[in-house]
Scaffold this active site. Sequence first.
Site, PDB file in Angstrom:
ATOM      1  N   GLU A 181       0.811  -1.227   0.000  1.00 34.54           N
ATOM      2  CA  GLU A 181       0.000   0.000   0.000  1.00 34.54           C
ATOM      3  C   GLU A 181       0.844   1.277   0.000  1.00 34.54           C
ATOM      4  O   GLU A 181       0.489   2.258   0.646  1.00 34.54           O
ATOM      5  CB  GLU A 181      -0.938   0.019   1.206  1.00 34.54           C
ATOM      6  CG  GLU A 181      -2.012  -1.040   1.156  1.00 34.54           C
ATOM      7  CD  GLU A 181      -3.134  -0.781   2.152  1.00 34.54           C
ATOM      8  OE1 GLU A 181      -2.881  -0.154   3.193  1.00 34.54           O
ATOM      9  OE2 GLU A 181      -4.270  -1.213   1.878  1.00 34.54           O
ATOM     10  N   GLU A 253      -7.233  -7.486  -0.400  1.00 33.51           N
ATOM     11  CA  GLU A 253      -7.749  -7.424   0.976  1.00 33.51           C
ATOM     12  C   GLU A 253      -9.225  -7.082   0.973  1.00 33.51           C
ATOM     13  O   GLU A 253      -9.601  -5.925   0.803  1.00 33.51           O
ATOM     14  CB  GLU A 253      -6.985  -6.378   1.800  1.00 33.51           C
ATOM     15  CG  GLU A 253      -5.566  -6.771   2.092  1.00 33.51           C
ATOM     16  CD  GLU A 253      -4.829  -5.741   2.945  1.00 33.51           C
ATOM     17  OE1 GLU A 253      -5.489  -5.001   3.697  1.00 33.51           O
ATOM     18  OE2 GLU A 253      -3.587  -5.678   2.828  1.00 33.51           O
TER      19      GLU A 253
END
Length: 818
Positions: A181, A253
Amino acid sequence: MEISKCCLLLLVASSLSYIVCSTTVSHDGRALIIDGQRRVIFSGSIHYPRSTPEMWPDLIRKSKEGGLDAIETYVFWNGHEPRRREYNFEGNYDLIRFLEEVQNAGLYAILRIGPYVCAEWNYGGLPVWLYKIPGMQTRTDNQPWKDEMQNFTTLIVDKVKEERLLATQGGPIILLQIENEYGNGDIEIRYGEAGHRYINWCANMAESLVSDVPWIMCQQSDAPQPMINTCNGFSGCDGFTPNNGNSPKIWTENWTGSFKIWGSPHPHRPVEEVAFQVARFFQSNGTVQNYYMYHGGTNFGRTSGGPYIATSYDYDAPLDEYGNIRQPKWGHLKELHASVKLMEKALTYGEVVEDHLGNGLTITKFSGDGIVPGCFLSNQNSTVDATISFQGTNYFLPAWSVSILPDCKKEVYNTAKVKTQTSIMVTKKDNAGDQSKDLRWSWKPERLHDSAKGFGNSFTVNKLLEQKTTTVDASDYLWYTTNVEVSKKESFTLSVSTTGHILYAFVNGRLVGSEYATGGTYNFIFERKVTFKPGKNQISLLSATVGLSNYGAFYDNTPVGIVGGPVKLIGKNNTILDLSESNWSYKIGLDGEVRKLQLDEERWYSGVIPTKRPFTWYKTTFQAPLGSEPVVVDLLGLGKGEAWVNGNSLGRFWPNFTANPDGCKQCDYRGNFQTNKCQTACGEASQRWYHVPRSFLKRGEPNTLTLFEEAGGDPNQVNFQTVTVGTACTSAGEGDALSLSCQGGRTISSVDFATFGEPDGTCGDYESGGCGSDEAVAILKDACLGRESCSIKISDTIGTSCAKLASPRKLVGQVTCS
Ligand code: GAL
């Protein structure tokens, strides 16, 4: 995993022959291609250090049974390299054994090396010793960082290759991840041009280590080729398209719930919502979907990060913290996986045609030559149910739901129509006995005086140091001690500015007060009236951390402790004595920690056990509960500290930190989800129960529980229990079967409620309603009593006393397992 078609029989020089079963993995813009076939992949996260090796096979088996194809895990650098170049791959850090268990179960693996991982893990997975390296700036184009990152990444890749764990070597790993991320929010932007250079470097470095298994970068819209950029979040990767026509759509996710925070209620995410988003993901060309988490587990030891992440990392995942099946989440998703798999070919090879009907209604058809067409009907309206007429048939779609028609005719699944039983988990003492009366405690005080005086390894400097870089995270605790001379008895306000997380202040060895950061703000100013005696006075400040920051640009530089202060004495008429540059002596850790009291066999005090006494060690022995159900210890009555069983840390405990009393309103799964939408346990201890893995326990001989109590508490209510299904409820309509089951060998001992039709209330709390209750109860008793599980086919001959009830008939039942 199917045995690969590319199994090669190789002859090696020694003329021994062996079989190399390699799996090829590639991709196009549509899907991951495994051994030449485009595939739909369901994956789930299980972080190996958050459970024990003894739990892994069962967790993986339940994942497979739940319809997963792959298990995903991060790699936890600071667990593997706790000191520079000293490695740990033992016990719950045995990554290779974990991957082998995945392989043995016939599942694929997705390995997210990071090695920055976020994950609510201490310091996001980075070892704090990185700080000691001159010129270090993490996660950017900085040579010392790149050297360390490459060193660790290479070590992991080499280990995995040595054990032949890449798919191309015949192993389970089909995807690898580098970084995590980095493209989120303004993170990359804040690292500037160096950030871009770093991401390019990461891609090249990763590719140079492995080039025949694809690499992913999550939340990285500028991921350099051939990295696949993927998305994370609650809502089905809405609006996400990979940055390259050759990258398939991967949802790394899908948060099945959320993490627990000290002082907050428990977050839940209803399965209807999870299923809705998963179905929409596949409806909109998604092909690889990973549940973060499928099993959340436990932050043993001091591994939680955040800060303020609780010890339980249950996550409301399909497998609960202890490894039990969470229903209806696990079962409803299992059915979803099977339904989507029925149209795998159409989803990965078919042409897509979308028909938007307005009001959030969409029909999506995947079809092509020689392919059985597959359809999704979706209702994205969050309040209004709808009936869609499609190819001459009417389909009822509750608001916020998707129906799956694997042949475009028959609805086999709707995300809002849950058929799986609801299980209400309970803790039980029956196998454990009522131990609270039997537990005999002994105790020891933490040697505060010695610590406050800087006894043991200590040093002195004339400034207030940053905590984690001073302790190198060897302990949560750092003592700051200084002396002040006054000529006469005098009162001051002691003022300490700290960046958290908890502060205890002592004057001349006496605790004068404490404070902890609340509400997510970690800077606070502690103020207390103190009185000094004439002559030399000692101020000792004990600063405690609760897990180090794990997220955000430059998060690793977030200071903790009393760094820089100021520490002041405010006297009469506001005179200020600034002590920030006085001589401060430091001591890292508690005396009991240094002496490893959790392993200590020496004499402890017995007799009257002090309660509400801060800085106290308690010890008791207990027998392991019988059977194989998961064991928990109830720590209600205690304040804050750490617990060990037979020397194994259960993690930090903090039962006196209660959750906000507000915010547990009724939960409607419809509409976009946020973590505070569906909460429970408002006003209660944010974590009362602590997992004691069975492998920590010895059978038939005494086990030792050691508690370090920092805030003051009472161990007299502490007791051990097991966790199991207490109540199970379900309903089934005509043509379906009503199925109920217990867990852990327990059987259905009573039928508490049954009716035909729609009762009032919810599972565990049905009131009345429906009709023919006596008959319904009799049917359930007959089929279920005394059994571990039962199944009743609902036909038109069932429920005769409700003959006038309109078809389709529906049977609802609630039973107790014991
Ligand atoms: C993501 C992160 C994960 C985890 C998750 C929240 O942003 O990649 O590691 O922290 O959030 O549970």
